[in-house]
Design a protein around this motif. Structure first.
Motif, PDB file in Angstrom:
ATOM      1  N   LEU A 118      13.484 -16.911 -32.631  1.00 14.88           N
ATOM      2  CA  LEU A 118      14.353 -17.104 -31.964  1.00 14.88           C
ATOM      3  C   LEU A 118      13.888 -17.197 -30.249  1.00 14.88           C
ATOM      4  O   LEU A 118      14.483 -17.937 -29.826  1.00 14.88           O
ATOM      5  N   ILE A 119      12.748 -16.313 -29.943  1.00 14.42           N
ATOM      6  CA  ILE A 119      12.438 -16.600 -28.735  1.00 14.42           C
ATOM      7  C   ILE A 119      11.842 -17.833 -28.453  1.00 14.42           C
ATOM      8  O   ILE A 119      12.122 -18.468 -27.347  1.00 14.42           O
ATOM      9  N   ALA A 120      10.929 -18.477 -29.438  1.00 14.90           N
ATOM     10  CA  ALA A 120      10.314 -19.700 -29.592  1.00 14.90           C
ATOM     11  C   ALA A 120      11.456 -20.673 -29.186  1.00 14.90           C
ATOM     12  O   ALA A 120      11.451 -21.724 -28.418  1.00 14.90           O
ATOM     13  N   ILE A 121      12.599 -20.787 -30.024  1.00 11.37           N
ATOM     14  CA  ILE A 121      13.772 -21.447 -29.997  1.00 11.37           C
ATOM     15  C   ILE A 121      14.468 -21.704 -28.608  1.00 11.37           C
ATOM     16  O   ILE A 121      14.368 -22.686 -28.073  1.00 11.37           O
ATOM     17  N   ASP A 122      14.528 -20.484 -28.025  1.00  7.73           N
ATOM     18  CA  ASP A 122      15.194 -20.298 -26.786  1.00  7.73           C
ATOM     19  C   ASP A 122      14.411 -20.970 -25.602  1.00  7.73           C
ATOM     20  O   ASP A 122      14.817 -21.798 -24.771  1.00  7.73           O
ATOM     21  N   PHE A 123      12.934 -20.962 -25.662  1.00  7.44           N
ATOM     22  CA  PHE A 123      12.255 -21.355 -24.470  1.00  7.44           C
ATOM     23  C   PHE A 123      12.116 -22.682 -24.832  1.00  7.44           C
ATOM     24  O   PHE A 123      11.932 -23.567 -23.853  1.00  7.44           O
ATOM     25  N   ALA A 159      20.466 -23.120 -18.803  1.00  3.47           N
ATOM     26  CA  ALA A 159      19.076 -23.214 -19.604  1.00  3.47           C
ATOM     27  C   ALA A 159      18.292 -22.086 -18.916  1.00  3.47           C
ATOM     28  O   ALA A 159      17.706 -21.438 -19.758  1.00  3.47           O
ATOM     29  N   ALA A 160      18.459 -21.576 -17.560  1.00  2.94           N
ATOM     30  CA  ALA A 160      18.047 -20.445 -17.294  1.00  2.94           C
ATOM     31  C   ALA A 160      18.623 -19.096 -18.111  1.00  2.94           C
ATOM     32  O   ALA A 160      17.540 -18.213 -18.276  1.00  2.94           O
ATOM     33  N   THR A 161      19.704 -19.294 -18.607  1.00  2.00           N
ATOM     34  CA  THR A 161      20.301 -18.307 -19.535  1.00  2.00           C
ATOM     35  C   THR A 161      19.307 -18.040 -20.774  1.00  2.00           C
ATOM     36  O   THR A 161      19.185 -17.085 -21.393  1.00  2.00           O
ATOM     37  N   LEU A 162      19.010 -19.067 -21.374  1.00  2.00           N
ATOM     38  CA  LEU A 162      18.170 -19.203 -22.712  1.00  2.00           C
ATOM     39  C   LEU A 162      17.349 -18.419 -22.465  1.00  2.00           C
ATOM     40  O   LEU A 162      16.524 -17.901 -23.214  1.00  2.00           O
ATOM     41  N   CYS A 163      16.313 -18.753 -21.208  1.00  2.00           N
ATOM     42  CA  CYS A 163      14.898 -18.243 -20.992  1.00  2.00           C
ATOM     43  C   CYS A 163      15.291 -16.632 -20.734  1.00  2.00           C
ATOM     44  O   CYS A 163      14.516 -16.138 -21.143  1.00  2.00           O
ATOM     45  N   ILE A 188      20.196  -4.465 -26.069  1.00  2.00           N
ATOM     46  CA  ILE A 188      20.631  -5.699 -26.743  1.00  2.00           C
ATOM     47  C   ILE A 188      22.194  -5.824 -26.437  1.00  2.00           C
ATOM     48  O   ILE A 188      22.612  -7.175 -26.310  1.00  2.00           O
ATOM     49  N   GLY A 189      22.934  -4.815 -26.776  1.00  2.00           N
ATOM     50  CA  GLY A 189      24.296  -4.770 -26.386  1.00  2.00           C
ATOM     51  C   GLY A 189      24.544  -5.520 -25.149  1.00  2.00           C
ATOM     52  O   GLY A 189      25.519  -6.307 -24.756  1.00  2.00           O
ATOM     53  N   ILE A 190      24.095  -4.830 -24.000  1.00  2.00           N
ATOM     54  CA  ILE A 190      24.454  -5.304 -22.433  1.00  2.00           C
ATOM     55  C   ILE A 190      24.154  -6.588 -22.550  1.00  2.00           C
ATOM     56  O   ILE A 190      24.883  -7.459 -21.786  1.00  2.00           O
ATOM     57  N   ALA A 191      22.601  -6.794 -22.739  1.00  2.00           N
ATOM     58  CA  ALA A 191      22.131  -8.215 -22.415  1.00  2.00           C
ATOM     59  C   ALA A 191      22.977  -9.088 -23.298  1.00  2.00           C
ATOM     60  O   ALA A 191      23.234 -10.161 -22.588  1.00  2.00           O
ATOM     61  N   ASN A 192      23.534  -9.175 -24.103  1.00  2.00           N
ATOM     62  CA  ASN A 192      24.018 -10.221 -25.243  1.00  2.00           C
ATOM     63  C   ASN A 192      25.351 -10.326 -24.649  1.00  2.00           C
ATOM     64  O   ASN A 192      25.611 -11.580 -24.371  1.00  2.00           O
ATOM     65  N   LEU A 193      25.949  -9.383 -24.020  1.00  8.42           N
ATOM     66  CA  LEU A 193      27.258  -9.640 -23.580  1.00  8.42           C
ATOM     67  C   LEU A 193      27.244 -10.266 -22.269  1.00  8.42           C
ATOM     68  O   LEU A 193      27.995 -11.275 -21.821  1.00  8.42           O
ATOM     69  N   PHE A 194      26.192  -9.953 -21.415  1.00  9.92           N
ATOM     70  CA  PHE A 194      26.007 -10.748 -20.272  1.00  9.92           C
ATOM     71  C   PHE A 194      25.700 -12.364 -20.451  1.00  9.92           C
ATOM     72  O   PHE A 194      26.219 -13.090 -19.583  1.00  9.92           O
ATOM     73  N   LEU A 195      24.899 -12.475 -21.322  1.00 14.02           N
ATOM     74  CA  LEU A 195      24.115 -13.634 -21.569  1.00 14.02           C
ATOM     75  C   LEU A 195      25.452 -14.658 -22.384  1.00 14.02           C
ATOM     76  O   LEU A 195      25.582 -15.752 -21.883  1.00 14.02           O
TER      77      LEU A 195
END
Length: 349
Positions: A118-123, A159-163, A188-195
């Protein structure tokens, strides 16, 4: 009183955002990938609430797949503003279905590698989107000039959000690998909501820059010219804009301008950028602002009527561009440049 996790509240807000964007009444064809991205962001927020709010681990089989689809939808939405060659879409659909297929396969044979995938896909997708927009707002050749710059900024934010999402996943993976995963759920919870909010909002903003019906095919590109050729190109563009008042077309975009002038889109973009330091949307919007200034001075039309006549569709874009060009608001311009009462209405004897 039942417990309502915060992710459910975020999902409700995203569903409302989707409804507002989808019910646009301007007759434009919707940007389906961007609408799909908002919908998937809302569903992803629901899955986050079920997993961390109610402790339902089964959603862990769905969330990674939907997370792999989101970058594909963002890329497809951007691509629909850049190219119109529908012959490419079958191949593109096959290519962009690959991330979801890979994640499903990894869930079966190697679950430990899903986070890294998933990290690779985002970048990878963030890089691909930035490559599509390497020429700036002019890269959105099918986006109307009125919304090209806001859409460009919104896409850069997405795009920056994906990174950022990839970086958060890396942080969580390192923490789990080090055996200090106590804070992983909170992160994970806080970051996912923000993103999710960022991606949904950016997609909504970008979707306002629609592809007009029957958009022309991309013009052939040309090699860069010298200063004399740039001046000649700009002269031809200016003549068409002035004589045909082409800037009044609210759906005018780079490809349509290329078709009307008979000049390749790449040549138009390069000439304007080199000679003026502006992108094409800024250049065309300056003609619109000049028209708006004339109407503000010579007529008693409302600002909204003038905005629409000049070729703008939204007040936010009109006000922003008006202030950029004149350094004042439309009402301040009208007040400053209003004819003197003694000249406007001669005294009767």
């Amino acid at each position: 009183m039942p417990f309502v996790p915060l992710p459910f509240v975020v999902a409700l807000l995203l569903f409302i955002l989707l409804w507002v964007v989808a019910r646009r009444q301007d007759g434009a064809a919707p940007n389906l990938p961007f609408l799909g991205l908002i919908l998937l962001s809302a569903l992803q927020s629901v899955l986050t609430g079920l997993r961390w709010g109610y402790g339902i681990p089964q959603v862990g089989y769905i969330a990674p797949v939907s997370a792999a689809i989101m970058p594909s939808l963002l890329y497809a939405g951007v691509s629909s503003l850049v190219r119109t060659d529908k012959r490419q879409w079958p191949a593109l659909l096959g290519i962009h279905a690959t991330p979801a297929v890979v994640i499903i396969a990894l869930m079966i044979v190697w679950r430990e590698s899903i986070d890294l995938a998933l990290i690779a896909i985002d970048f990878v997708y963030a890089g691909a989107i930035l490559w599509l927009l390497r020429s700036g707002a002019d890269g959105l050749r099918l986006a109307p000039f009125d919304g090209a710059v806001p859409a460009y900024r919104a896409i850069l934010l997405a795009a920056a959000t994906l990174c950022l999402s990839g970086l958060v996943d890396m942080l969580v993976s390192f923490e789990l690998a080090s055996g200090q995963g106590a804070r992983a759920a909170t992160v994970i919870g806080i970051a996912n909501l923000f993103l999710l909010v960022l991606v949904g909002t950016a997609a909504a903003a970008a979707s306002q820059s629609h592809v007009p019906p029957n958009a022309p095919d991309p013009a052939e590109t040309s090699s860069p010219g010298d200063a004399g050729e740039d001046a000649a190109t700009i002269g031809e563009i200016a003549q068409v804009l002035r004589e045909k008042k082409l800037y009044r077309d609210a759906d005018l975009n780079l490809n349509r301008l290329a078709r009307r002038t008979g000049i390749p889109a790449r040549q138009i973009s390069s000439a304007i950028n080199r000679a003026t330091g502006k992108n094409v949307s800024q250049y065309v919007n300056e003609y619109r602002i000049a028209e708006a200034c004339r109407l503000l001075t010579e007529t008693d039309q409302s600002v909204t009527e003038i905005m629409l006549t000049a070729g703008f569709q939204t007040k936010s874009n009109f006000n922003r561009e008006f202030r950029r060009v004149t350094d004042m608001t439309p009402l301040a311009w009208r007040e400053k440049n209003a004819p003197s009462p003694s000249l406007a209405a001669p005294v009767r004897g």
